[in-house]
Motif scaffolding. Structure first.
Motif, mmCIF file in Angstrom:
data_model
loop_
_atom_site.group_PDB
_atom_site.id
_atom_site.type_symbol
_atom_site.label_atom_id
_atom_site.label_comp_id
_atom_site.label_asym_id
_atom_site.label_seq_id
_atom_site.Cartn_x
_atom_site.Cartn_y
_atom_site.Cartn_z
ATOM 1 N N ALA A 1 0.824 -1.201 0.000
ATOM 2 C CA ALA A 1 0.000 0.000 0.000
ATOM 3 C C ALA A 1 0.865 1.260 0.000
ATOM 4 N N LEU A 2 1.976 1.221 0.748
ATOM 5 C CA LEU A 2 2.872 2.377 0.776
ATOM 6 C C LEU A 2 3.535 2.603 -0.578
ATOM 7 N N VAL A 3 3.896 1.512 -1.257
ATOM 8 C CA VAL A 3 4.483 1.647 -2.596
ATOM 9 C C VAL A 3 3.497 2.317 -3.537
ATOM 10 N N GLY A 4 2.223 1.885 -3.475
ATOM 11 C CA GLY A 4 1.209 2.501 -4.322
ATOM 12 C C GLY A 4 0.965 3.955 -3.972
ATOM 13 N N GLN A 5 0.985 4.262 -2.674
ATOM 14 C CA GLN A 5 0.700 5.623 -2.224
ATOM 15 C C GLN A 5 1.804 6.599 -2.620
ATOM 16 N N PHE A 6 3.059 6.151 -2.541
ATOM 17 C CA PHE A 6 4.191 7.051 -2.792
ATOM 18 C C PHE A 6 4.861 6.816 -4.140
ATOM 19 N N HIS A 7 4.209 6.051 -5.007
ATOM 20 C CA HIS A 7 4.761 5.813 -6.347
ATOM 21 C C HIS A 7 4.923 7.140 -7.089
ATOM 22 N N MET B 1 13.440 1.037 -3.151
ATOM 23 C CA MET B 1 13.766 1.322 -1.760
ATOM 24 C C MET B 1 12.978 0.422 -0.821
ATOM 25 N N ALA B 2 11.732 0.121 -1.167
ATOM 26 C CA ALA B 2 10.932 -0.790 -0.342
ATOM 27 C C ALA B 2 11.523 -2.195 -0.352
ATOM 28 N N ILE B 3 11.999 -2.648 -1.502
ATOM 29 C CA ILE B 3 12.627 -3.972 -1.604
ATOM 30 C C ILE B 3 13.911 -4.007 -0.778
ATOM 31 N N ALA B 4 14.682 -2.934 -0.828
ATOM 32 C CA ALA B 4 15.916 -2.867 -0.037
ATOM 33 C C ALA B 4 15.616 -2.934 1.458
ATOM 34 N N VAL B 5 14.602 -2.213 1.898
ATOM 35 C CA VAL B 5 14.232 -2.241 3.320
ATOM 36 C C VAL B 5 13.822 -3.647 3.740
ATOM 37 N N GLY B 6 13.048 -4.335 2.886
ATOM 38 C CA GLY B 6 12.632 -5.702 3.207
ATOM 39 C C GLY B 6 13.816 -6.629 3.396
#
Length: 412
Positions: free
Chosen positions: A358-364, A373-378
């Motif tokens: 949801a955050l990826v969609g919101q801040f795309h 960046m989300a993949i790196a954090v994971g």
């Protein structure tokens, strides 16, 4: 009727578990077309993926404990029945609201396959062998996400996006027939649990106090959040921003899934030789390195398909090791409530992933930066959890003994 320990049963359990990736990956190439057809924006179409994961997570809290009481088979039959009807609702949806409703119901029914497939492996094979079997089962299951985007792109090209959900309806119908006519019940009657709320809550409370259960679950959930960030944003990044066609996207996705497939094979082959925690150290290091590389390339302005697909192949190789080994580690000390343990494991996995998506969609922002960046954090969080909760040592504890009444003494 299949034998519980036969290779054919493992294949059936893998096919049941594959329902999750099929329901997410097959319609990814169609997401931009769906947004246009339903006159809505990318954020609303991406919400169908996040809502599916949220419904999937919620359903798992119920289907596992219920299966601990009544058996795995009847709960799976009910779940696939709901999934079949929900897939038809999605296929004939005329607005984004109807599609969102159908996706939520799809998730609510489809959760039974992965949750109870994992629990059934623990029922049949025990704590040590389950890691190896789950690895090979994941290898079989990996064919689903490898083929799903290519199949979805072909269906989109020739029949429209609705045909994706019609094919999922057919898949669910076939699985219902196999479950009803061929699948034996894996949970013995003497290991049935009460469905009293106090027993279910006691099981969940006990699991959340296990350092090992929490550690293995968070390792999996963090890696899965990285994978889900890719699922949520990749079609818009690679198709809309980088200019790949749906068929090219499906081909790239297949290469990525082959990385996952290779990781599961590596996990199965070296499970006994290296042990669970050595494999997880290697895997989380690979996920952290691959995610950080993708993010670095995106920040540096390398907005090309290779800068996304290449690092994600390595990430998925690592996650192909993480997934079966972390599942086995979380379920190993909990034989008396494998369904509840699998449910809580899946709930946390899906909830964290859905929030990330949801955050990826919101801040795309139209580029690959947010997704990378989300993949790196994971990947980095997965490594940190392993080093802090697992490498330092955990403890295990059995679930409360099952409450057996007169009905559970009868054979299933």
């Amino acid at each position: 009727m299949l034998k519980l320990t036969s290779p054919a049963t493992v294949v059936v359990l893998a096919a049941l578990t594959a329902l999750g990736p099929l329901a997410t990956d097959m319609y990814l190439p169609a997401m931009p077309a769906m947004a246009e057809a339903l006159d809505t924006g990318p954020d609303q179409v991406q919400l169908t993926l996040s809502l599916y994961m949220a419904g999937f997570a919620l359903a798992q809290l119920f289907c596992g404990p219920v299966s601990d009481r009544f058996g795995r088979k009847p709960v799976m039959i009910a779940g696939f029945g709901v999934f079949l009807l929900a897939s038809l609702l999605c296929a004939f949806a005329t607005s984004i609201e109807w599609l969102l409703a159908g996706r939520f119901l799809q998730a609510f029914g489809g959760a039974a396959g992965p949750v109870l497939g994992r629990a059934a492996v623990r029922d049949i094979y025990g704590p040590v062998e389950a890691g190896r079997v789950l690895s090979y089962m994941a290898s079989t299951m990996a064919m689903a996400p490898a083929l799903a985007p290519v199949v979805g792109a072909g269906l989109l090209l020739f029949f429209g996006w609705e045909s994706v959900f019609l094919l999922l309806s057919v898949y669910a119908a076939i699985m219902l027939l196999i479950l009803t006519l061929m699948m034996p019940e894996p949970l013995p009657a003497d290991r049935r649990q009460s469905v009293a709320p106090r027993v279910i809550l006691a099981n969940y409370r006990m699991l959340l106090t296990q350092r090992s259960f929490v550690g293995y679950t968070l390792i999996n959930a963090s890696g899965f959040a990285g994978l889900f960030a890719f699922l949520s944003g990749s079609s818009f990044v690679l198709i809309e921003y980088m200019g790949l066609s749906p068929v090219e996207y499906g081909t790239g996705f297949t290469l990525i899934v082959l990385g996952f497939f290779s990781g599961t094979l590596f996990s199965g082959r070296y499970s006994h030789r290296l042990g669970r925690d050595r494999l997880l150290l290697l895997a989380t290091l690979l996920c952290a390195l691959a995610g950080s590389t993708m993010a670095g390339l995106a920040i540096a302005g390398a907005h090309e398909p290779w800068a996304v697909i290449g690092p994600h192949i390595v990430f998925l190789f690592g996650f192909g090791i993480v997934m079966p080994q972390s599942m086995a580690g979380a379920l190993a000390p909990n034989p008396q409530c494998a369904g509840s343990a699998s449910s809580l494991f899946g709930f946390l996995q899906m909830t964290i992933a859905a929030l990330g998506g949801a955050l990826v969609g919101q801040f795309h922002d139209g580029t690959s930066r947010t997704m990378a960046m989300a993949i790196a954090v994971g990947g980095l969080v997965s490594l940190c959890v392993f080093l802090t909760l697992i490498r330092r040592g955990g403890e295990s504890s059995d679930c409360p003994r099952p409450t057996v009444d007169s009905t559970t003494r009868r054979s299933p």
